[in-house]
Design a protein around this motif. Structure first.
Motif, short mmCIF file in Angstrom:
data_model
loop_
_atom_site.label_atom_id
_atom_site.label_comp_id
_atom_site.label_asym_id
_atom_site.label_seq_id
_atom_site.Cartn_x
_atom_site.Cartn_y
_atom_site.Cartn_z
N UNK A 173 0.82 -1.21 0.00
CA UNK A 173 0.00 0.00 0.00
C UNK A 173 0.85 1.27 0.00
N UNK A 174 0.26 2.33 -0.51
CA UNK A 174 0.88 3.65 -0.54
C UNK A 174 -0.15 4.66 -0.02
N UNK A 175 0.26 5.44 0.97
CA UNK A 175 -0.62 6.46 1.51
C UNK A 175 -1.41 6.04 2.73
N UNK A 176 -1.48 4.73 3.01
CA UNK A 176 -2.26 4.27 4.17
C UNK A 176 -1.64 4.75 5.48
N UNK A 177 -0.31 4.69 5.56
CA UNK A 177 0.35 5.19 6.77
C UNK A 177 0.19 6.69 6.90
#
Length: 430
Positions: A173-177
């Motif tokens: 994933x990208x952006x979840x953190x």
């Protein structure tokens, strides 16, 4: 999300019958569809997109092992959407079953106790792929990242992949953190979220490769830096609360070295010992409001804290002694509040005493490569968990001080030092 709790005497909790093991269930189409529908709102709000890489190699009805990095609560919603309608069982923490066993089991969840030896888990995963003909979703990091970089993978992951003997898929994933970092107290930011779903290993490759070769292959997929991603992609996060809780991660002042004196408010974090103050910019950098910026990148500061902890362990000066509220889990009915005590951690490992002298639990440094620790755990508080298959002890430090991150770093580094021979068991005792 909250969890069911109840007050009970320590000796009465120990007298409760052990939780009976149950085989995993194949999740039904109705519940799979419902979860996907319930996930749609959050994914729509993040303008979610997913890129598929090589997934045409995986048969529609072919069970596989799905590995996913662990960033925030949105992870399961992503998996439920991008994998639909494929049936899959989910390896998840046993405390997630507390008070909702029926739902979790019918969703296909497989309980495990984080950072505890669990031979039943592999048997359950084998049962899922071979008997239920279901895929298995696993978050091998086991814990959310504190600083936005990867947490250690278990050394046994390669052996587990070999035993299952099915293709491996990675969801990254990208952006979840950035949307929901653990330290920020469950407050969401306006960030676009995306994912890559990639076919990583075929069943034939799994059979041909050694566990060590599989570990090496997978480690590359679990190498990331979410703050660097934000900076390079020029993702603007302008929420005024974006630095609140950052003191939980940056617990040691980079200017004066004081520990437990960092405080955060709004977009800034400040040392109450020396007065040095830093702003977390809209693009994920740290900037000193006066004087030199020791670390502009949060993972660099966290890495420095790790090095400091490692030095303390080698010198024999590391010592954690903190008063804690103690909860226990021995079954999936409830989390039991059993009283107060003292948690001690040094080169000998953990020792927890309390409950009016009735509790005395010790855990060696080599018991686990990591530590189950969390911020604002089920909205109860910052938490450190130790224990074994009989009982888990959830320790909530009293009086502040932000000791959770340092304790996790110390447990990870102590394990590596003892296993590598840099610090022997005899050294630990002395």
């Amino acid at each position: 999300m909250k969890i069911k709790t109840a007050a009970m005497k320590y000796e009465d909790v120990l007298a409760l019958p052990e939780q009976k093991h149950e085989k995993p269930k194949r999740p039904g189409m109705l519940l799979r569809t419902l979860v996907r529908l319930l996930s749609a709102g959050d994914l729509r709000a993040t303008d979610f997109t997913c890129r598929s890489i090589g997934m045409e190699k995986l048969g529609a009805d072919e069970p596989c092992l799905i590995l996913m990095n662990h960033s925030s609560f949105i992870d399961l919603k992503i998996a439920s959407t991008v994998l639909y309608p494929r049936p899959f069982n989910i390896v998840c923490t046993a405390d997630g079953f507390v008070g909702k066993q029926w739902l979790m089991r019918n969703l296909g969840c497989i309980p495990t106790r984080k950072f505890c030896s669990d031979s039943a888990l592999v048997r359950d995963m084998l049962y899922a792929v071979r008997t239920l003909k279901s895929s298995v979703l696993m978050y091998p990091e086991a814990s959310y990242s504190f600083d936005g970089t990867a947490t250690p993978l278990p050394e046994t992951i390669g052996k587990c992949v070999k035993m299952l003997g099915v293709p491996v898929v990675m969801i990254r994933t990208y952006g979840a953190f950035a949307r929901d970092p653990l330290y920020n107290g469950l407050r969401l930011r306006k960030v676009k979220v995306s994912a890559d779903m990639e076919y990583v290993l075929s069943a034939e490759e799994v059979k041909a490769l050694s566990p060590q070769e599989i570990n090496a292959r997978l480690s590359g997929y679990f190498s990331f830096d979410h703050f660097r991603w934000q900076q390079e992609e020029k993702i603007r996060i302008d929420e005024p609360f974006r630095a609140e809780g950052l003191n939980r991660v940056l617990y040691k002042c980079a200017h004066c070295g004081a520990e437990g004196r960092m405080r955060s408010r709004g977009a800034t974090v400040k040392c109450e010992e020396c007065g040095k103050e830093y702003e977390l910019t809209e693009y994920g950098y740290l900037r000193a409001l006066r004087g030199e910026t020791e670390f502009a990148h949060i993972p660099d500061w966290y890495r420095w804290e790790r090095e400091c902890v490692r030095g303390e362990l080698l010198r024999g000066t590391y010592d954690l002694t903190v008063e804690v509220e103690i909860c226990m889990m021995v079954d999936m009915k409830c989390i039991y509040r059993v009283g107060e005590g003292v948690l001690h951690h040094d080169r000998e490992g953990f020792r927890l005493t309390g409950c009016e002298g009735k509790l005395d639990y010790a855990q060696k440094p080599t018991a686990s490569y990591g530590l189950y620790s969390d911020y604002f755990w089920y909205e109860l508080g910052d938490m450190i968990c130790i224990g074994d298959q009989r009982a888990l002890y959830y320790c909530f430090p009293k009086g502040g001080g932000d000791v959770v991150a340092k304790t996790r770093l110390a447990a990870e580094e102590l394990y590596k030092l003892v296993r590598s021979g840099s610090l022997t068991e005899a050294d630990a005792v002395t």
